[in-house]
Design a protein around this motif. Structure first.
Motif, PDB file in Angstrom:
ATOM      1  N   GLU A   1     102.523  -5.429 -68.266  1.00 51.22           N
ATOM      2  CA  GLU A   1     101.341  -5.327 -69.129  1.00 51.22           C
ATOM      3  C   GLU A   1     101.297  -6.473 -70.130  1.00 51.22           C
ATOM      4  O   GLU A   1     100.260  -7.089 -70.359  1.00 51.22           O
ATOM      5  N   LEU A   2     102.451  -6.770 -70.701  1.00 55.15           N
ATOM      6  CA  LEU A   2     102.516  -7.853 -71.670  1.00 55.15           C
ATOM      7  C   LEU A   2     102.285  -9.197 -70.985  1.00 55.15           C
ATOM      8  O   LEU A   2     101.647 -10.081 -71.565  1.00 55.15           O
TER       9      LEU A   2
ATOM     10  N   GLU B   1      98.821 -13.874 -70.168  1.00 54.20           N
ATOM     11  CA  GLU B   1      97.989 -14.709 -69.302  1.00 54.20           C
ATOM     12  C   GLU B   1      96.576 -14.822 -69.853  1.00 54.20           C
ATOM     13  O   GLU B   1      95.993 -15.913 -69.856  1.00 54.20           O
ATOM     14  N   GLU B   2      96.018 -13.710 -70.324  1.00 54.42           N
ATOM     15  CA  GLU B   2      94.686 -13.747 -70.925  1.00 54.42           C
ATOM     16  C   GLU B   2      94.682 -14.643 -72.161  1.00 54.42           C
ATOM     17  O   GLU B   2      93.746 -15.411 -72.392  1.00 54.42           O
ATOM     18  N   LYS B   3      95.741 -14.548 -72.943  1.00 58.73           N
ATOM     19  CA  LYS B   3      95.866 -15.376 -74.143  1.00 58.73           C
ATOM     20  C   LYS B   3      95.935 -16.850 -73.758  1.00 58.73           C
ATOM     21  O   LYS B   3      95.263 -17.695 -74.351  1.00 58.73           O
ATOM     22  N   ASP B   4      96.727 -17.168 -72.730  1.00 57.23           N
ATOM     23  CA  ASP B   4      96.860 -18.561 -72.291  1.00 57.23           C
ATOM     24  C   ASP B   4      95.545 -19.108 -71.746  1.00 57.23           C
ATOM     25  O   ASP B   4      95.188 -20.263 -72.012  1.00 57.23           O
ATOM     26  N   GLU B   5      94.817 -18.273 -70.998  1.00 57.91           N
ATOM     27  CA  GLU B   5      93.513 -18.705 -70.483  1.00 57.91           C
ATOM     28  C   GLU B   5      92.547 -18.977 -71.631  1.00 57.91           C
ATOM     29  O   GLU B   5      91.805 -19.960 -71.616  1.00 57.91           O
ATOM     30  N   ALA B   6      92.576 -18.101 -72.631  1.00 58.37           N
ATOM     31  CA  ALA B   6      91.704 -18.302 -73.788  1.00 58.37           C
ATOM     32  C   ALA B   6      92.100 -19.573 -74.532  1.00 58.37           C
ATOM     33  O   ALA B   6      91.242 -20.327 -75.001  1.00 58.37           O
ATOM     34  N   PHE B   7      93.391 -19.857 -74.617  1.00 59.23           N
ATOM     35  CA  PHE B   7      93.866 -21.057 -75.295  1.00 59.23           C
ATOM     36  C   PHE B   7      93.408 -22.314 -74.559  1.00 59.23           C
ATOM     37  O   PHE B   7      93.002 -23.295 -75.179  1.00 59.23           O
TER      38      PHE B   7
ATOM     39  N   TRP C   1      91.018 -16.878 -78.174  1.00 59.25           N
ATOM     40  CA  TRP C   1      92.451 -17.167 -78.092  1.00 59.25           C
ATOM     41  C   TRP C   1      93.193 -16.490 -79.237  1.00 59.25           C
ATOM     42  O   TRP C   1      94.222 -15.859 -79.041  1.00 59.25           O
ATOM     43  N   GLU C   2      92.645 -16.624 -80.447  1.00 59.56           N
ATOM     44  CA  GLU C   2      93.288 -16.028 -81.615  1.00 59.56           C
ATOM     45  C   GLU C   2      93.386 -14.508 -81.465  1.00 59.56           C
ATOM     46  O   GLU C   2      94.423 -13.909 -81.766  1.00 59.56           O
ATOM     47  N   SER C   3      92.357 -13.900 -80.955  1.00 57.39           N
ATOM     48  CA  SER C   3      92.351 -12.457 -80.733  1.00 57.39           C
ATOM     49  C   SER C   3      93.427 -12.057 -79.725  1.00 57.39           C
ATOM     50  O   SER C   3      94.193 -11.113 -79.955  1.00 57.39           O
ATOM     51  N   GLN C   4      93.500 -12.780 -78.617  1.00 58.14           N
ATOM     52  CA  GLN C   4      94.503 -12.482 -77.591  1.00 58.14           C
ATOM     53  C   GLN C   4      95.917 -12.708 -78.128  1.00 58.14           C
ATOM     54  O   GLN C   4      96.832 -11.955 -77.823  1.00 58.14           O
ATOM     55  N   TYR C   5      96.095 -13.743 -78.924  1.00 55.92           N
ATOM     56  CA  TYR C   5      97.403 -14.036 -79.506  1.00 55.92           C
ATOM     57  C   TYR C   5      97.847 -12.897 -80.419  1.00 55.92           C
ATOM     58  O   TYR C   5      98.988 -12.437 -80.356  1.00 55.92           O
TER      59      TYR C   5
END
Length: 108
Positions: free
Chosen positions: A27-28, A33-39, A57-61
């Motif tokens: 899950e993490l 991965e979602e965070k990295d894509e947003a970045f 990105w900030e939200s996903q981080y």
């Protein structure tokens, strides 16, 4: 009061084990991965902090770090409870044995 070296090493080993388990959590990994894509989307904009990609990105981080911290906290709590119960159980066992020895010695 300083903890004995063996206890410090045991705590560090447990922290390393739990951190490694969290690092490989499915899950993490998805959240990372979602965070990295947003970045990666950040570099398409010129004013990075004003772009919706940066906000994503900030939200996903923040979500990713929150999950990591929550899991570390909960595992620490479970480990602390387990250690406390174990120590109390050992203490109660020793007290019971001491009382039994006193009873036996008092009644020859």
């Amino acid at each position: 009061m300083e903890l004995p070296q063996w206890l410090q090493q045991a705590i560090q080993a447990r922290l390393d084990e739990v951190s490694a388990r969290i690092e490989h959590d499915p899950e993490l990994n998805r959240v990372r991965e979602e965070k990295d894509e947003a970045f990666e989307g950040l570099f398409a904009g010129k004013d990075i902090e004003q772009t919706p990609e940066y906000a994503e990105w900030e939200s996903q981080y923040i979500v990713s770090k929150g999950i990591e911290n929550e899991r570390l906290y909960m595992q620490g709590l479970r480990d602390g409870i387990q250690l406390t119960v174990s120590l109390l159980g050992q203490s109660m066992f020793e007290e019971t044995n001491a009382k039994a020895d006193q009873t036996i010695n008092a009644n020859p």
